[in-house]
Motif scaffolding. Structure first.
Motif, PDB file in Angstrom:
ATOM      1  N   UNK A  99       6.224  10.679   2.664  1.00  0.00           N
ATOM      2  CA  UNK A  99       4.872  10.952   3.127  1.00  0.00           C
ATOM      3  C   UNK A  99       4.030   9.687   3.111  1.00  0.00           C
ATOM      4  N   UNK A 100       4.282   8.845   2.123  1.00  0.00           N
ATOM      5  CA  UNK A 100       3.514   7.603   2.032  1.00  0.00           C
ATOM      6  C   UNK A 100       3.685   6.775   3.302  1.00  0.00           C
ATOM      7  N   UNK A 101       4.910   6.716   3.809  1.00  0.00           N
ATOM      8  CA  UNK A 101       5.136   5.970   5.047  1.00  0.00           C
ATOM      9  C   UNK A 101       4.319   6.591   6.166  1.00  0.00           C
ATOM     10  N   UNK A 102       4.429   7.910   6.273  1.00  0.00           N
ATOM     11  CA  UNK A 102       3.741   8.595   7.366  1.00  0.00           C
ATOM     12  C   UNK A 102       2.233   8.449   7.259  1.00  0.00           C
ATOM     13  N   UNK A 111       0.830  -1.200   0.000  1.00  0.00           N
ATOM     14  CA  UNK A 111       0.000   0.000   0.000  1.00  0.00           C
ATOM     15  C   UNK A 111       0.866   1.252   0.000  1.00  0.00           C
ATOM     16  N   UNK A 112       1.893   1.225   0.837  1.00  0.00           N
ATOM     17  CA  UNK A 112       2.787   2.380   0.949  1.00  0.00           C
ATOM     18  C   UNK A 112       3.450   2.646  -0.397  1.00  0.00           C
ATOM     19  N   UNK A 113       3.956   1.591  -1.006  1.00  0.00           N
ATOM     20  CA  UNK A 113       4.672   1.761  -2.265  1.00  0.00           C
ATOM     21  C   UNK A 113       3.728   2.273  -3.350  1.00  0.00           C
ATOM     22  N   UNK A 114       2.505   1.752  -3.392  1.00  0.00           N
ATOM     23  CA  UNK A 114       1.641   2.207  -4.471  1.00  0.00           C
ATOM     24  C   UNK A 114       1.122   3.614  -4.195  1.00  0.00           C
ATOM     25  N   UNK A 115       0.934   3.967  -2.934  1.00  0.00           N
ATOM     26  CA  UNK A 115       0.538   5.340  -2.611  1.00  0.00           C
ATOM     27  C   UNK A 115       1.624   6.317  -3.046  1.00  0.00           C
ATOM     28  N   UNK A 116       2.863   5.930  -2.838  1.00  0.00           N
ATOM     29  CA  UNK A 116       3.964   6.843  -3.157  1.00  0.00           C
ATOM     30  C   UNK A 116       4.179   6.950  -4.661  1.00  0.00           C
TER      31      UNK A 116
END
Lengths: 424, 280
Positions: free
Chosen positions: A177-180, A149-154
């Protein structure tokens, strides 16, 4: 149900060179505390007025702040630089401690005073996601379950195994920011991180923050100088001045209070990143709006207000015109003005950047707060781009033309009408 | 509300509110930091992890040349290379722990200024990642040791005191950690101390690894008892090489000293972490 309760929170900072003379002050302080007395330097600390020279080396960065934040609330914090916003966030983030007072927070807290804290340039995106996630308080297991999810959000899938020192700054910020954004705290503290990243990504972030609070009942504390973002995102706002909370209420009211306080030099122009205000067909976009030859967005009654609007045609040869609407701070619709008198009005526009100037006349608006909404109209019938609250300004009365009257001058406009009396 | 965590922030947190359970909650971070130290250190170097070997090797050769060769200092019946290398390998672990940890606040101020996590996580991870380094260097020592035994028929041989080796390593790490964070707490405001640390460590190294107890100059004999590192290194050498003597009193003093330093270090560190951002 309060998520955060702040009681009499105060913080002293020492100005000037920290290293000289601090041993004697420290010893003195220690001697006071041994005898159970209050910090002797607390008494001589002054309020934190940035622009006046103080007589004491100690200032109150925060002074007796009391605030309750309800669960699920998105609270915006506004104030000039040095008003104590960041100090407040730092204390809530437990990065530094208060001098006096108490804070109680219910739930897991995550703070984003910066994105990408602890990122190591030599490590790959993947390794940094884990490291940064752990620094922000996630366990390895949590990160692993949200990794995709994080990777695709970023949106940096391709580079996830590349060291982040090879990233563009935009990619770096997106990943960080994706991580946060995938933290799951009950309380999220955000400081101005939206200032980075392109418009599309900013939109994504604001959406995510709103989501987090609407759907999951999380509490968000948000500091920003981006007033439009703040008004659209927050459910409540507070205004800080010189270490005190001076006003709390609807974001709209607080913003207009803030602008009333003094003109805001940041607000003389609004610039939008490419793609931020673009038409659906991607043929045209608004680039920005600014006041011409001004340093503050504050005007005298007898000053005309010259505005420059920049728009860009990206494709096609459609006909365009601009239109602006003027509103008072309380949303009273004052006027709308399409650019009929302009030579380019409803003329075919080829690809390129266009700059338009328009002037609101002097001796027209009453004192108060105003904002402008912009429309870019395509082929005289279709609103291609609309930007609400594109720029704010304030009209002040210097008292020159009051005829001896010093009370509140009512009304939205303040024209000088030609009066003439004759005696029979 | 279900059992939500409550966080209270006040001006003066108690001396003993250590939040050690928080440190445990962040154990994943500790491991990731250890990994980071290891990976990041040797990316973009030609020799990579080979530096782990080179550094103690070069120091040993220098010692052998200077002290055994030119200075004609005796190392008993143990070859000088083995004698010095054993001492240096273990000394290096302590030295790395104390040196890196003594700048915890200054090195990490950018991270500490932006996000909260139990600050103790950093020194713990430093101590652990240096443990890995020690393990690698210890393997190097063992291979050189084997070489001497097989081809040079050197006289050193392990003794029963080898059983104390794990404890010795723990003592070195804990002492490095404890004194490191103690110094780091004191140097956030007054940095002068850092210069002293380097100088003091240099002296302490010579006092610790140069002689074994029986060869110690008589005038300075008292130093083998006062220096808490000496009994640990001496016992390590005794266990591995069979040279030296075991002084139980001095050893117990070392253990007590280590525990005291750790407790003091953690208390002071904990007190410092709350407001160090304002003074660093």
């Amino acid at each position: 149900m309060n998520a955060i309760e702040i009681r009499d929170l105060s913080k002293i900072y020492r100005l000037g060179a920290v290293s000289t003379g601090t041993i004697s002050h420290d010893l003195n302080r220690w001697w006071y505390s041994v005898r159970g007395l209050e910090d002797p330097y607390a008494k001589i600390a002054e309020s934190n007025a940035r622009d006046t020279k103080g007589t004491s080396d100690y200032v109150w960065s925060l002074k007796d702040v009391n605030l309750d934040v309800k669960q699920g609330e998105i609270l915006g914090i506004i104030g000039k630089n040095g008003a104590g916003k960041s100090t407040l966030l730092k204390i809530l983030s437990r990065v530094t401690g208060p001098t006096k007072g108490k804070v109680t927070m219910h739930g897991r807290v995550a703070s984003l005073l910066e994105v990408g804290t602890g990122f190591h340039p030599e490590l790959t995106g993947r390794e940094n996601i884990f490291l940064n996630g752990a620094i922000l308080g996630m366990t390895k297991k949590e990160i692993r379950s949200k990794f995709d999810e994080i990777v695709s959000f970023s949106g940096v899938e391709r580079y996830v195994d590349t060291p982040v020192k090879r990233y563009s700054s935009g990619m770096y910020v997106r990943l960080a920011f994706a991580v946060a954004a995938h933290l799951e705290p009950e309380i999220l503290i955000v400081d101005e991180v939206l200032a980075v990243g392109d418009a599309e990504f900013q939109k994504k972030c604001i959406g995510k923050m709103k989501d987090v609070s609407d759907r999951e009942g999380r509490t968000v504390l948000f500091v920003s100088h981006n007033l439009p973002a703040l008004t659209s995102l927050c459910s409540r706002a507070v205004l800080m001045t010189k270490g005190n909370l001076v006003y709390s209420g609807e974001p709209k009211d607080v913003v207009s209070h803030y602008l009333n306080e003094e003109g805001n030099p940041d607000a003389i122009q609004t610039k939008w990143a490419a793609g931020a205000n673009i038409s659906e067909d991607h043929r045209c976009q608004l680039n920005g709006i600014s006041f011409v030859n001004k340093e503050l967005n504050v005007f005298n009654l007898d000053e005309s207000i010259e505005i420059e609007i920049e728009y860009e045609i990206l494709n096609g040869e459609d006909r365009y015109n601009l239109s602006l609407s003027l509103f008072a701070g309380d949303d009273t619709y004052i006027l709308s003005s399409p650019s009929i008198s302009d030579q380019w009005f409803d003329k075919p526009h080829t690809v390129g950047v266009y700059r338009t100037r328009v002037t609101l006349p002097a001796n027209f608006l009453n004192e108060g707060d105003y904002y402008i909404t912009l429309l870019l109209v395509q082929n005289a019938k279709h609103v291609a781009v609309e930007v609400g609250r594109a720029i704010y300004f304030k009209v002040v009365d210097d008292g020159k033309k009051r005829g001896g009257y010093y009370g509140k001058w009512s009304g939205v406009v303040r024209l000088e009408l030609p009066w003439r009396t004759v005696k029979n | 509300m279900e059992n939500r965590k409550e966080i209270v922030i006040t001006a003066n947190k108690g001396l003993f509110s250590l939040h050690l359970s928080d440190v445990w909650a962040y154990r994943d971070l500790v491991m990731l930091l250890v990994r980071r130290d290891f990976v990041a250190n040797y990316k973009q170097t030609i020799l990579g992890p080979l530096w782990f070997f080179l550094q103690p090797l070069l120091t040993t050769l220098m010692f052998t040349f200077l002290f055994a060769g030119m200075g004609r200092l005796g190392t008993g019946n143990i070859p000088a290379v083995l004698f010095y290398m054993c001492g240096i390998t273990f000394w290096n672990y302590f030295a790395a722990c104390i040196k890196i940890n003594s700048t915890t606040f200054i090195t990490n101020q950018s991270v500490f200024g932006k996000v909260y996590f139990p600050r103790l996580v950093i020194p713990i991870s430093v101590t652990l990642s240096n443990l890995i380094k020690l393990a690698i260097q210890f393997l190097l020592f063992i291979s050189i040791y084997l070489y001497f035994i097989l081809f040079k028929e050197a006289s050193g041989s392990p003794t029963i005191y080898l059983a104390l080796l794990p404890l010795n390593i723990i003592l070195l790490g804990v002492l490095g950690l404890g004194s490191g964070i103690l110094i780091s707490s004191l140097t956030t405001k007054y940095r002068d101390l850092n210069n002293l640390v380097d100088f003091g460590l240099q002296l302490l190294m010579y006092a610790t690894v140069l002689f074994s107890a029986d060869a110690y100059p008589a005038r300075f004999k008292w130093f083998t008892v006062v220096n808490p590192l000496f009994p640990i290194i001496e016992t390590t050498k005794l266990g591995l090489l069979g040279s030296g003597t075991f002084d139980l009193t001095a050893y117990i003093i070392s253990i007590l000293f280590t525990i005291t330093t750790l407790v003091l270090g953690v208390l002071v560190f904990n007190k410092t972490e709350q407001n160090f951002m304002d003074v660093v």
